[in-house]
Design a protein around this motif. Structure first.
Motif, PDB file in Angstrom:
ATOM      1  N   PRO A  80       4.430 -37.180 -17.637  1.00 50.58           N
ATOM      2  CA  PRO A  80       2.899 -36.874 -17.195  1.00 50.58           C
ATOM      3  C   PRO A  80       2.645 -36.534 -15.988  1.00 50.58           C
ATOM      4  O   PRO A  80       3.757 -37.526 -15.601  1.00 50.58           O
ATOM      5  CB  PRO A  80       2.462 -38.044 -18.250  1.00 50.58           C
ATOM      6  CG  PRO A  80       2.544 -38.668 -19.148  1.00 50.58           C
ATOM      7  CD  PRO A  80       4.335 -37.875 -19.138  1.00 50.58           C
ATOM      8  N   THR A  81       2.413 -35.528 -15.677  1.00 53.68           N
ATOM      9  CA  THR A  81       1.863 -34.984 -14.430  1.00 53.68           C
ATOM     10  C   THR A  81       1.293 -36.523 -13.564  1.00 53.68           C
ATOM     11  O   THR A  81       1.333 -36.945 -11.792  1.00 53.68           O
ATOM     12  CB  THR A  81       1.364 -34.348 -13.511  1.00 53.68           C
ATOM     13  OG1 THR A  81      -0.292 -34.309 -14.772  1.00 53.68           O
ATOM     14  CG2 THR A  81       2.234 -32.921 -14.243  1.00 53.68           C
ATOM     15  N   GLU A  82       0.403 -37.244 -14.701  1.00 52.67           N
ATOM     16  CA  GLU A  82      -0.545 -38.415 -13.967  1.00 52.67           C
ATOM     17  C   GLU A  82       0.575 -40.250 -13.068  1.00 52.67           C
ATOM     18  O   GLU A  82      -0.077 -40.815 -12.263  1.00 52.67           O
ATOM     19  CB  GLU A  82      -0.976 -38.873 -15.136  1.00 52.67           C
ATOM     20  CG  GLU A  82      -2.848 -37.713 -14.263  1.00 52.67           C
ATOM     21  CD  GLU A  82      -2.069 -36.474 -15.702  1.00 52.67           C
ATOM     22  OE1 GLU A  82      -3.033 -35.806 -15.800  1.00 52.67           O
ATOM     23  OE2 GLU A  82      -1.088 -36.707 -16.046  1.00 52.67           O
ATOM     24  N   ALA A  88       4.813 -41.452  -6.465  1.00 49.83           N
ATOM     25  CA  ALA A  88       4.322 -40.944  -5.598  1.00 49.83           C
ATOM     26  C   ALA A  88       3.922 -41.469  -4.531  1.00 49.83           C
ATOM     27  O   ALA A  88       3.812 -42.058  -3.679  1.00 49.83           O
ATOM     28  CB  ALA A  88       4.065 -39.207  -5.619  1.00 49.83           C
ATOM     29  N   LYS A  89       2.713 -42.229  -5.159  1.00 48.36           N
ATOM     30  CA  LYS A  89       2.066 -43.520  -3.757  1.00 48.36           C
ATOM     31  C   LYS A  89       2.646 -44.565  -3.737  1.00 48.36           C
ATOM     32  O   LYS A  89       2.914 -44.818  -2.481  1.00 48.36           O
ATOM     33  CB  LYS A  89       0.814 -43.818  -4.920  1.00 48.36           C
ATOM     34  CG  LYS A  89      -0.044 -43.258  -4.873  1.00 48.36           C
ATOM     35  CD  LYS A  89      -1.704 -44.204  -6.099  1.00 48.36           C
ATOM     36  CE  LYS A  89      -2.511 -42.707  -5.848  1.00 48.36           C
ATOM     37  NZ  LYS A  89      -3.801 -43.556  -6.720  1.00 48.36           N
ATOM     38  N   HIS A  90       4.654 -44.898  -4.059  1.00 46.59           N
ATOM     39  CA  HIS A  90       5.241 -46.127  -4.012  1.00 46.59           C
ATOM     40  C   HIS A  90       6.001 -45.615  -3.353  1.00 46.59           C
ATOM     41  O   HIS A  90       6.756 -45.941  -3.044  1.00 46.59           O
ATOM     42  CB  HIS A  90       5.105 -47.051  -5.111  1.00 46.59           C
ATOM     43  CG  HIS A  90       4.071 -47.277  -6.006  1.00 46.59           C
ATOM     44  ND1 HIS A  90       3.537 -48.788  -5.282  1.00 46.59           N
ATOM     45  CD2 HIS A  90       3.187 -47.205  -6.662  1.00 46.59           C
ATOM     46  CE1 HIS A  90       1.804 -49.076  -5.920  1.00 46.59           C
ATOM     47  NE2 HIS A  90       2.253 -48.221  -7.038  1.00 46.59           N
ATOM     48  N   CYS A  91       6.882 -44.177  -3.196  1.00 46.93           N
ATOM     49  CA  CYS A  91       7.790 -44.007  -2.651  1.00 46.93           C
ATOM     50  C   CYS A  91       8.113 -42.196  -3.197  1.00 46.93           C
ATOM     51  O   CYS A  91       7.102 -41.795  -4.184  1.00 46.93           O
ATOM     52  CB  CYS A  91       9.063 -44.553  -3.369  1.00 46.93           C
ATOM     53  SG  CYS A  91       9.316 -44.457  -4.921  1.00 46.93           S
ATOM     54  N   PRO A  92       8.611 -41.357  -2.783  1.00 45.70           N
ATOM     55  CA  PRO A  92       8.815 -40.044  -2.828  1.00 45.70           C
ATOM     56  C   PRO A  92       9.687 -40.101  -4.275  1.00 45.70           C
ATOM     57  O   PRO A  92      10.465 -40.713  -4.718  1.00 45.70           O
ATOM     58  CB  PRO A  92       9.707 -39.874  -1.673  1.00 45.70           C
ATOM     59  CG  PRO A  92       9.996 -40.863  -0.705  1.00 45.70           C
ATOM     60  CD  PRO A  92      10.093 -42.105  -1.658  1.00 45.70           C
ATOM     61  N   VAL A  93       9.012 -38.884  -4.558  1.00 49.67           N
ATOM     62  CA  VAL A  93       9.432 -38.769  -6.139  1.00 49.67           C
ATOM     63  C   VAL A  93      10.088 -37.172  -5.703  1.00 49.67           C
ATOM     64  O   VAL A  93       9.501 -35.739  -5.368  1.00 49.67           O
ATOM     65  CB  VAL A  93       8.086 -37.757  -7.378  1.00 49.67           C
ATOM     66  CG1 VAL A  93       7.976 -38.041  -8.444  1.00 49.67           C
ATOM     67  CG2 VAL A  93       7.437 -40.418  -7.328  1.00 49.67           C
TER      68      VAL A  93
END
Length: 380
Positions: A80-82, A88-93
């Motif tokens: 899920p994109t969510e 992505a709030k914690h590290c690069p995705v």
């Protein structure tokens, strides 16, 4: 983009065989590996440092997982994109969640390809039996595909102009679909592309694919379809990777019609058709994925020898008798590699492993890989 060096942690969303092969390469290069999925005792989890089990919408578990990673990537595109946004709030995705939004939806894929100037089969959006009736009238015979949650032939129906649109639509369950004109293609091909955060792209040789029961059966590399067709395939794949701003590895599947190449589907991850690269390329598609998402140098992959890859589906286990497949029949062959995915529940059409053979030419590699697969069913 910051460069991530061995000793740092790669997070993988999804826990099947693609994640397993990625984890092997990450561990070989000295990275830590964490995996997240709703399932326990998975192919990827078995070779990872930490296996986190949780639902995709479990915010607390997802955030705890992401906070222990230095970069996160995928092993399948139906995350899920969510969930990806939260990570992505914690590290690069990588690739970014915006790439998932396209790859998860066949209609968006077609629209994106057309917008980027890539040729596609004529298609129509279908949201009702009336839409389907109009699409059949406009395009003739075709294939009706659910827009979402379709892979390995799932969610697809072949449609003839004489079919009753209301009955065909009923079989979809009333979900949004895309109707594609049936293409009399000469070959199916794919190209694996790696792209860095700085926009550098490298491509693997064009792969010729053969499907059986809508599941990939055999892949051969190089494709041997001539320079004009293969250049068009590479150009289409790179165009999709650049247009979608992919960071990581993406595989683009295409139809070849004469000398024209039509974009079919995009997978923002390593792909089944690229498994040969583990044995017959100097840098596998999984190492290349790591290089791309970690900011390490991308190098043009070199084909060591013509090769062929054959999938091993659950039928082999189910048909091979009480003693199971004859692994010795494959392992005794030169220039042959066996890969098993650690799955314990063989089912029809389920991918359980693959065999790769390299030879002097692709025809011989294909002949040998099919023979090797058949030998698994031999008498003990």
């Amino acid at each position: 983009m910051n460069v991530l060096f061995p000793g740092q942690v790669i997070g993988i969303l999804g826990s099947g065989q693609l994640g397993r092969m990625l984890a092997y390469e990450a561990r070989r290069l000295g990275y830590g590996v964490r995996v997240y999925s709703p399932e326990r005792n998975t192919p990827t989890g078995a070779v990872s440092d930490v296996e986190t089990v949780g639902d995709w919408d479990d915010r607390e578990r997802v955030e705890a997982f992401a906070s222990g990673c230095d970069v996160i990537t995928y092993e399948f595109e139906n995350v899920p994109t969510e969930t990806a946004d939260l990570c992505a709030k914690h590290c690069p995705v990588h690739p970014g969640p915006h790439v998932l939004q396209v790859a998860q939806d066949r209609l968006r894929e077609k629209q994106a390809a057309a917008r980027l100037g890539c040729s596609v089969a004529d298609f129509r959006s279908v949201e009702s039996s009336a839409d389907l009736e109009a699409a059949i009238r406009d395009l003739g015979a075709g294939v009706l595909k659910t827009a979402r949650s379709g892979y390995d032939g799932k969610g697809q129906q072949s449609v003839e102009p004489s079919d009753d649109p209301s009955r065909v639509w009923q079989r979809t369950g009333g979900v949004r679909c895309v109707y594609e004109r049936r293409v009399p293609f000469d070959a199916e091909v794919s190209v694996v592309v790696a792209r860095s955060a700085l926009g550098r792209t490298v491509t693997y040789p064009v792969i010729r694919n053969v499907h059986r029961n809508r599941v990939l059966d055999v892949s051969v590399c190089p494709a041997g379809l001539g320079p004009k067709v293969e250049e068009a395939a590479r150009r289409t794949a790179v165009g999709m990777a650049e247009g979608l701003d992919v960071v990581g590895v993406v595989c683009v599947e295409m139809f070849v019609v004469g000398e024209e190449v039509l974009m079919n589907e995009v997978a923002p991850r390593p792909h089944n058709s690229g498994h040969w690269s583990l044995d017959a390329a100097d840098v596998s598609q999984f190492e290349m994925q790591l290089r791309a998402v970690c900011g390490l140098p991308l190098v043009e992959p070199q084909l060591r020898a013509p090769c062929a890859m054959a999938n091993l589906l659950g039928e082999i286990w189910l048909e091979s008798g009480p003693n199971g497949p004859r692994w010795d029949a494959v392992l005794s062959r030169p220039r042959t590699r066996l890969h098993l995915y650690g799955k314990t529940d063989p089912r029809p059409l389920r991918k359980m492993g693959h065999v790769t053979v390299w030879a002097e030419d692709t025809a011989e590699a294909e002949r040998q890989v099919l023979d090797a697969r058949t030998s698994l069913l031999g008498s003990p």
